[in-house]
Design a protein around this motif. Sequence first.
Motif, PDB file in Angstrom:
ATOM      1  N   MET A  80      17.370  63.392  25.077  1.00  0.00           N
ATOM      2  CA  MET A  80      15.981  63.294  25.497  1.00  0.00           C
ATOM      3  C   MET A  80      15.357  62.040  24.928  1.00  0.00           C
ATOM      4  O   MET A  80      14.752  61.267  25.632  1.00  0.00           O
ATOM      5  N   GLY A  81      15.484  61.828  23.649  1.00  0.00           N
ATOM      6  CA  GLY A  81      14.999  60.600  23.026  1.00  0.00           C
ATOM      7  C   GLY A  81      13.503  60.551  22.789  1.00  0.00           C
ATOM      8  O   GLY A  81      12.717  60.867  23.655  1.00  0.00           O
ATOM      9  N   ASN A  82      13.120  60.200  21.596  1.00  0.00           N
ATOM     10  CA  ASN A  82      11.751  59.902  21.191  1.00  0.00           C
ATOM     11  C   ASN A  82      10.765  61.072  21.247  1.00  0.00           C
ATOM     12  O   ASN A  82       9.566  60.850  21.225  1.00  0.00           O
ATOM     13  N   ARG A  83      11.231  62.280  21.332  1.00  0.00           N
ATOM     14  CA  ARG A  83      10.359  63.439  21.216  1.00  0.00           C
ATOM     15  C   ARG A  83       9.890  63.536  19.763  1.00  0.00           C
ATOM     16  O   ARG A  83      10.655  63.355  18.836  1.00  0.00           O
ATOM     17  N   ILE A  84       8.603  63.815  19.568  1.00  0.00           N
ATOM     18  CA  ILE A  84       8.046  63.886  18.214  1.00  0.00           C
ATOM     19  C   ILE A  84       7.441  65.264  17.992  1.00  0.00           C
ATOM     20  O   ILE A  84       6.674  65.759  18.816  1.00  0.00           O
ATOM     21  N   GLU A  85       7.789  65.873  16.865  1.00  0.00           N
ATOM     22  CA  GLU A  85       7.250  67.175  16.446  1.00  0.00           C
ATOM     23  C   GLU A  85       6.643  67.000  15.055  1.00  0.00           C
ATOM     24  O   GLU A  85       6.902  66.018  14.369  1.00  0.00           O
ATOM     25  N   GLN A  86       5.879  67.985  14.637  1.00  0.00           N
ATOM     26  CA  GLN A  86       5.289  67.965  13.294  1.00  0.00           C
ATOM     27  C   GLN A  86       6.096  68.799  12.304  1.00  0.00           C
ATOM     28  O   GLN A  86       5.820  68.783  11.109  1.00  0.00           O
ATOM     29  N   GLU A  87       7.072  69.543  12.803  1.00  0.00           N
ATOM     30  CA  GLU A  87       7.907  70.391  11.958  1.00  0.00           C
ATOM     31  C   GLU A  87       9.256  70.596  12.635  1.00  0.00           C
ATOM     32  O   GLU A  87       9.433  70.210  13.796  1.00  0.00           O
ATOM     33  N   LEU A  88      10.183  71.191  11.916  1.00  0.00           N
ATOM     34  CA  LEU A  88      11.510  71.449  12.468  1.00  0.00           C
ATOM     35  C   LEU A  88      11.424  72.417  13.643  1.00  0.00           C
ATOM     36  O   LEU A  88      10.649  73.383  13.594  1.00  0.00           O
ATOM     37  N   THR A  89      12.226  72.188  14.649  1.00  0.00           N
ATOM     38  CA  THR A  89      12.361  73.170  15.726  1.00  0.00           C
ATOM     39  C   THR A  89      13.179  74.345  15.186  1.00  0.00           C
ATOM     40  O   THR A  89      13.836  74.234  14.142  1.00  0.00           O
ATOM     41  N   GLU A  90      13.178  75.437  15.892  1.00  0.00           N
ATOM     42  CA  GLU A  90      13.979  76.599  15.468  1.00  0.00           C
ATOM     43  C   GLU A  90      15.461  76.242  15.395  1.00  0.00           C
ATOM     44  O   GLU A  90      16.152  76.664  14.463  1.00  0.00           O
ATOM     45  N   ASP A  91      15.949  75.449  16.362  1.00  0.00           N
ATOM     46  CA  ASP A  91      17.354  75.053  16.353  1.00  0.00           C
ATOM     47  C   ASP A  91      17.690  74.209  15.125  1.00  0.00           C
ATOM     48  O   ASP A  91      18.708  74.430  14.472  1.00  0.00           O
ATOM     49  N   LEU A  92      16.839  73.245  14.802  1.00  0.00           N
ATOM     50  CA  LEU A  92      17.082  72.417  13.615  1.00  0.00           C
ATOM     51  C   LEU A  92      16.949  73.236  12.336  1.00  0.00           C
ATOM     52  O   LEU A  92      17.722  73.035  11.392  1.00  0.00           O
ATOM     53  N   LEU A  93      16.000  74.132  12.293  1.00  0.00           N
ATOM     54  CA  LEU A  93      15.843  74.996  11.117  1.00  0.00           C
ATOM     55  C   LEU A  93      17.138  75.755  10.856  1.00  0.00           C
ATOM     56  O   LEU A  93      17.655  75.753   9.731  1.00  0.00           O
ATOM     57  N   ARG A  94      17.690  76.392  11.873  1.00  0.00           N
ATOM     58  CA  ARG A  94      18.950  77.138  11.716  1.00  0.00           C
ATOM     59  C   ARG A  94      20.080  76.205  11.290  1.00  0.00           C
ATOM     60  O   ARG A  94      20.873  76.536  10.412  1.00  0.00           O
ATOM     61  N   GLU A  95      20.162  75.055  11.922  1.00  0.00           N
ATOM     62  CA  GLU A  95      21.229  74.097  11.638  1.00  0.00           C
ATOM     63  C   GLU A  95      21.196  73.626  10.184  1.00  0.00           C
ATOM     64  O   GLU A  95      22.234  73.392   9.560  1.00  0.00           O
ATOM     65  N   LEU A  96      19.997  73.484   9.639  1.00  0.00           N
ATOM     66  CA  LEU A  96      19.839  72.927   8.291  1.00  0.00           C
ATOM     67  C   LEU A  96      19.709  73.991   7.209  1.00  0.00           C
ATOM     68  O   LEU A  96      19.260  73.709   6.103  1.00  0.00           O
ATOM     69  N   GLN A  97      20.124  75.202   7.515  1.00  0.00           N
ATOM     70  CA  GLN A  97      20.132  76.245   6.496  1.00  0.00           C
ATOM     71  C   GLN A  97      21.532  76.462   5.940  1.00  0.00           C
ATOM     72  O   GLN A  97      21.846  77.499   5.374  1.00  0.00           O
ATOM     73  N   GLU A  98      22.350  75.446   6.095  1.00  0.00           N
ATOM     74  CA  GLU A  98      23.668  75.421   5.486  1.00  0.00           C
ATOM     75  C   GLU A  98      24.015  73.978   5.198  1.00  0.00           C
ATOM     76  O   GLU A  98      23.362  73.060   5.686  1.00  0.00           O
ATOM     77  N   GLU A  99      25.039  73.778   4.376  1.00  0.00           N
ATOM     78  CA  GLU A  99      25.437  72.418   4.016  1.00  0.00           C
ATOM     79  C   GLU A  99      25.640  71.593   5.287  1.00  0.00           C
ATOM     80  O   GLU A  99      26.250  72.056   6.254  1.00  0.00           O
ATOM     81  N   HIS A 100      25.108  70.387   5.292  1.00  0.00           N
ATOM     82  CA  HIS A 100      25.133  69.553   6.500  1.00  0.00           C
ATOM     83  C   HIS A 100      25.122  68.086   6.072  1.00  0.00           C
ATOM     84  O   HIS A 100      24.399  67.715   5.145  1.00  0.00           O
ATOM     85  N   TYR A 101      25.885  67.258   6.733  1.00  0.00           N
ATOM     86  CA  TYR A 101      25.911  65.828   6.445  1.00  0.00           C
ATOM     87  C   TYR A 101      24.627  65.189   6.964  1.00  0.00           C
ATOM     88  O   TYR A 101      24.305  65.285   8.149  1.00  0.00           O
ATOM     89  N   VAL A 102      23.873  64.538   6.068  1.00  0.00           N
ATOM     90  CA  VAL A 102      22.648  63.828   6.443  1.00  0.00           C
ATOM     91  C   VAL A 102      22.590  62.509   5.680  1.00  0.00           C
ATOM     92  O   VAL A 102      23.285  62.320   4.681  1.00  0.00           O
ATOM     93  N   MET A 103      21.745  61.614   6.152  1.00  0.00           N
ATOM     94  CA  MET A 103      21.485  60.364   5.453  1.00  0.00           C
ATOM     95  C   MET A 103      20.046  60.424   4.939  1.00  0.00           C
ATOM     96  O   MET A 103      19.142  60.806   5.690  1.00  0.00           O
ATOM     97  N   LEU A 104      19.848  60.037   3.691  1.00  0.00           N
ATOM     98  CA  LEU A 104      18.522  60.023   3.093  1.00  0.00           C
ATOM     99  C   LEU A 104      18.139  58.588   2.772  1.00  0.00           C
ATOM    100  O   LEU A 104      18.851  57.893   2.041  1.00  0.00           O
ATOM    101  N   ALA A 105      17.029  58.149   3.337  1.00  0.00           N
ATOM    102  CA  ALA A 105      16.525  56.800   3.069  1.00  0.00           C
ATOM    103  C   ALA A 105      15.299  56.895   2.178  1.00  0.00           C
ATOM    104  O   ALA A 105      14.374  57.661   2.458  1.00  0.00           O
ATOM    105  N   THR A 106      15.310  56.123   1.115  1.00  0.00           N
ATOM    106  CA  THR A 106      14.176  56.018   0.200  1.00  0.00           C
ATOM    107  C   THR A 106      13.835  54.532   0.048  1.00  0.00           C
ATOM    108  O   THR A 106      14.544  53.668   0.553  1.00  0.00           O
ATOM    109  N   ILE A 107      12.769  54.255  -0.675  1.00  0.00           N
ATOM    110  CA  ILE A 107      12.383  52.875  -0.967  1.00  0.00           C
ATOM    111  C   ILE A 107      12.919  52.528  -2.355  1.00  0.00           C
ATOM    112  O   ILE A 107      12.562  53.184  -3.339  1.00  0.00           O
ATOM    113  N   ASP A 108      13.769  51.512  -2.418  1.00  0.00           N
ATOM    114  CA  ASP A 108      14.353  51.126  -3.704  1.00  0.00           C
ATOM    115  C   ASP A 108      13.261  50.669  -4.659  1.00  0.00           C
ATOM    116  O   ASP A 108      12.409  49.842  -4.305  1.00  0.00           O
ATOM    117  N   GLN A 109      13.292  51.214  -5.872  1.00  0.00           N
ATOM    118  CA  GLN A 109      12.246  50.920  -6.845  1.00  0.00           C
ATOM    119  C   GLN A 109      12.210  49.455  -7.272  1.00  0.00           C
ATOM    120  O   GLN A 109      11.152  48.948  -7.640  1.00  0.00           O
TER     121      GLN A 109
END
Length: 151
Positions: A1-30
Amino acid sequence: MGNRIEQELTEDLLRELQEEHYVMLATIDQDTKGPSVNAISWIYAADRNTIRFAVDRKSRIISNIHENPAAVMTVIADGSTYALSGKSKIVQEKIDNVPVKLSMMELHIQEVKDVMFYGARLTHEPQFEKTYDEDAAAKLDRQVMDALQSV
């Protein structure tokens, strides 16, 4: 679909992320004030607005979040790629009942954006395997995930 914006996790993403999952975390280097990206897998979606995750207590992620709480977690799931943007904080400096030195953090989601390029759907999601003792890895994973769920 591309570029859909939500304010919170969808039910599908919530279920998917309630177990160990490979993700990338981006932060701002201090130091450099530029992006810093890390792969993590110990995550747990506590609710539609909160993702808890565990990182080594010596991780640069912790000092980056102390300096600037802005973070983006990139998730590949449900045939697409999502950018979960928000503010992170340290919940526990030391996770008890886990044999390795880990800290627990949370990402408070402000935006969930489908960032998959137009006209495409992922046919395979990233998979990983632990390269150390299988039984020890499974035990550690259970301990960390139990800790992330117990707060």
